[in-house]
Design a protein around this motif. Structure first.
Motif, short mmCIF file in Angstrom:
data_model
loop_
_atom_site.label_atom_id
_atom_site.label_comp_id
_atom_site.label_asym_id
_atom_site.label_seq_id
_atom_site.Cartn_x
_atom_site.Cartn_y
_atom_site.Cartn_z
N TYR A 31 -0.58 14.94 4.78
CA TYR A 31 0.41 14.33 3.89
C TYR A 31 1.81 14.32 4.51
O TYR A 31 2.62 13.42 4.23
CB TYR A 31 0.42 15.03 2.53
N ASP A 32 2.10 15.30 5.36
CA ASP A 32 3.39 15.26 6.05
C ASP A 32 3.47 14.06 6.99
O ASP A 32 4.52 13.42 7.12
CB ASP A 32 3.62 16.57 6.82
N SER A 33 2.33 13.74 7.62
CA SER A 33 2.28 12.55 8.49
C SER A 33 2.43 11.28 7.66
O SER A 33 3.07 10.32 8.10
CB SER A 33 0.97 12.52 9.26
N ALA A 34 1.82 11.27 6.47
CA ALA A 34 1.93 10.10 5.60
C ALA A 34 3.38 9.83 5.23
O ALA A 34 3.82 8.67 5.18
CB ALA A 34 1.08 10.30 4.34
N LEU A 93 -6.57 1.43 2.84
CA LEU A 93 -6.59 2.88 2.67
C LEU A 93 -6.15 3.52 3.97
O LEU A 93 -6.54 3.07 5.05
CB LEU A 93 -7.99 3.39 2.31
N ILE A 94 -5.31 4.56 3.86
CA ILE A 94 -4.95 5.32 5.06
C ILE A 94 -5.50 6.73 4.95
O ILE A 94 -5.57 7.31 3.87
CB ILE A 94 -3.42 5.35 5.28
N LEU A 95 -5.93 7.28 6.09
CA LEU A 95 -6.44 8.64 6.17
C LEU A 95 -5.78 9.33 7.37
O LEU A 95 -6.26 9.26 8.48
CB LEU A 95 -7.96 8.64 6.34
N PRO A 96 -4.65 10.02 7.13
CA PRO A 96 -3.92 10.67 8.22
C PRO A 96 -4.33 12.12 8.44
O PRO A 96 -3.54 12.92 8.94
CB PRO A 96 -2.47 10.57 7.74
N SER A 97 -5.56 12.48 8.09
CA SER A 97 -6.03 13.87 8.16
C SER A 97 -5.99 14.43 9.57
O SER A 97 -6.19 13.71 10.55
CB SER A 97 -7.46 13.97 7.63
N ILE A 142 1.81 9.08 15.33
CA ILE A 142 2.47 8.48 14.16
C ILE A 142 2.90 7.05 14.44
O ILE A 142 2.76 6.15 13.60
CB ILE A 142 3.69 9.33 13.74
N SER A 143 3.44 6.81 15.61
CA SER A 143 3.95 5.48 15.96
C SER A 143 2.82 4.45 15.96
O SER A 143 2.97 3.34 15.41
CB SER A 143 4.62 5.53 17.33
N ALA A 144 1.69 4.80 16.57
CA ALA A 144 0.56 3.87 16.63
C ALA A 144 -0.01 3.61 15.24
O ALA A 144 -0.43 2.49 14.91
CB ALA A 144 -0.53 4.42 17.55
N PHE A 145 -0.05 4.66 14.41
CA PHE A 145 -0.54 4.51 13.04
C PHE A 145 0.37 3.56 12.27
O PHE A 145 -0.10 2.66 11.55
CB PHE A 145 -0.59 5.88 12.35
N THR A 146 1.67 3.76 12.42
CA THR A 146 2.65 2.91 11.73
C THR A 146 2.49 1.45 12.16
O THR A 146 2.50 0.54 11.31
CB THR A 146 4.07 3.39 12.05
N ASP A 147 2.30 1.21 13.45
CA ASP A 147 2.14 -0.16 13.95
C ASP A 147 0.88 -0.81 13.39
O ASP A 147 0.89 -1.98 13.00
CB ASP A 147 2.09 -0.15 15.48
N ALA A 148 -0.23 -0.04 13.36
CA ALA A 148 -1.49 -0.59 12.85
C ALA A 148 -1.38 -0.93 11.37
O ALA A 148 -1.88 -1.97 10.92
CB ALA A 148 -2.62 0.42 13.08
N LEU A 149 -0.71 -0.06 10.63
CA LEU A 149 -0.56 -0.28 9.19
C LEU A 149 0.31 -1.50 8.91
O LEU A 149 -0.07 -2.38 8.12
CB LEU A 149 0.05 0.97 8.54
N THR A 150 1.45 -1.59 9.56
CA THR A 150 2.33 -2.75 9.33
C THR A 150 1.68 -4.05 9.77
O THR A 150 1.88 -5.10 9.15
CB THR A 150 3.68 -2.56 10.05
N SER A 151 0.88 -3.98 10.83
CA SER A 151 0.19 -5.18 11.30
C SER A 151 -0.77 -5.72 10.25
O SER A 151 -0.79 -6.93 9.97
CB SER A 151 -0.57 -4.86 12.59
N LEU A 152 -1.55 -4.84 9.63
CA LEU A 152 -2.52 -5.29 8.62
C LEU A 152 -1.83 -5.63 7.30
O LEU A 152 -2.31 -6.50 6.56
CB LEU A 152 -3.59 -4.22 8.40
N MET A 153 -0.73 -4.96 6.99
CA MET A 153 0.02 -5.32 5.79
C MET A 153 0.55 -6.75 5.89
O MET A 153 0.67 -7.45 4.88
CB MET A 153 1.17 -4.33 5.59
N SER A 154 0.81 -7.17 7.11
CA SER A 154 1.39 -8.50 7.33
C SER A 154 0.34 -9.58 7.55
O SER A 154 0.69 -10.76 7.70
CB SER A 154 2.33 -8.46 8.55
#
Length: 357
Positions: A196-199, A258-262, A308-320
């Motif tokens: 959750y801290d990563s989220a 869905l994100i899983l940052p475990s 974290i950076s790669a996760f953020t990029d993947a998430l924003t890419s699919l959000m868009s």
């Protein structure tokens, strides 16, 4: 055939409790098993999930601490198991005490261990964590069978008695998420292990670039609200923290990702649940489970663990990219079918019959 499950409790909202409710209930209703569940300190009262009414519950009560508790627990467990005379005993306890049950109960009957967490969860500091892992690996060999959830889990144990049986799906709805809503979902206890801290860090970037999107987190809350406080201190908006809900299927169907940052998983039950609803998943490639479930860049995204950076990029890419989300969602729903209960519970039935031959 009479089965006895030994666990700490079934009134929580975690994956172990959810899976046990599905499995035990179907073994009674569809295969005719007599199922007993032994819990600690009335841990069967007010269960979060539904259990078949023909299941028998038993409790071992103890208010002692430390070694006095363990002595009390082992004496009462042995007495209760001997009274019940099961054909097979199944241990569902990711802590250390469950590993000693074969030595306690002897070889009168088969004892099967069900591992619902990665060995990585038993880490702690370097000395203690290493000692725990060595002891668990050593004691694992005492069980008739040691059941893990994914092929990746097998590598953690280095034992010859290991069998892989994944978790069954809780639901597989006819409908699928539209993937047009601007909602991301995170499901799991609000803890450090679940990332959750990563989220919070991820959403601190995502929320700025996509202020019209929301992140909804469902799971047992941290008593100190650490992660919610972190989000507030970072002035993060559109990140909402909710208690666990029984109608989580509805929440998946309202979401687009869905994100899983475990940091570690035994399996990743939320992944197959979201996929069954047609929701693509983004997860850290943590030990163990996500890489066994997600086909990277096909029905979801696997991210280098902790990046974290790669996760953020993947998430924003699919959000868009709504088109890509929908392509992934179709594949996710199809690929989740391999976890349908009729496929998984039958593997358990085959194992029980083979064990008693």
């Amino acid at each position: 055939m009479k089965l006895v499950y030994i666990t700490n409790g079934i009134n929580g909202s975690g994956g172990l409790e959810r899976v046990l409710s599905i499995k035990a209930s179907r073994l009674v209703a569809e295969y005719g098993y007599e199922v007993h569940i032994i819990v600690l300190n009335n841990g069967h009262l007010d269960p979060f999930y539904n259990f078949n009414t023909e299941i028998f519950f038993h409790t071992i009560n103890s208010n002692r601490k430390g070694l006095f508790f363990l002595k009390d627990y082992f004496v009462k467990i042995k007495k209760m198991v001997n009274q019940l005379h099961p054909d097979i005993v199944l241990v569902c306890d990711d802590g250390l005490k469950g590993f000693f049950l074969p030595k306690l109960l002897g070889k009168k009957r088969p004892i099967i261990y069900e591992r619902h967490a990665s060995l990585a969860i038993n880490t702690g500091n370097r000395f203690y964590g290493g000692l725990m892992r060595k002891l668990m690996r050593f004691l694992a060999a005492d069980f008739t069978h040691f059941v893990v959830l994914t092929p990746t889990n097998v590598k953690e144990w280095n034992s010859t008695n290991i069998i892989v049986i994944p978790n069954p799906l809780t639901f597989y709805p006819k409908s699928s998420a539209s993937l047009t809503t601007k909602k991301v979902i995170l499901v799991g206890s609000q803890s450090y292990v679940k990332g959750y801290d990563s989220a919070v860090k991820i959403w601190s970037h995502v929320g700025k670039s996509h202020p019209d999107w929301e992140l909804h987190c469902y799971g047992k809350k941290d008593s100190q609200n650490r992660f919610q406080n972190e989000a507030q201190k970072s002035a993060i908006t559109q990140m909402y923290f909710h208690e666990a809900v029984k109608n989580i299927e509805e929440k998946y169907l309202e979401s687009s990702l869905l994100i899983l940052p475990s940091r570690s998983e035994g399996f990743g039950m939320v992944l197959i649940e979201a996929m069954a609803c047609g929701v693509p998943c983004i997860a850290f490639d943590c030990p163990s489970g996500p890489s066994d479930i997600i086909n990277n860049d096909e029905d979801g995204r696997l991210i280098e663990n902790g990046n974290i950076s790669a996760f953020t990029d993947a998430l924003t890419s699919l959000m868009s990219n709504e088109k890509k989300r929908k392509e992934m969602g179709l594949l996710a729903k199809r690929n989740a079918q391999r976890y349908l209960p009729e496929n998984i519970i039958n593997q358990w039935n085959d194992l029980f019959k083979a064990t008693l031959q």
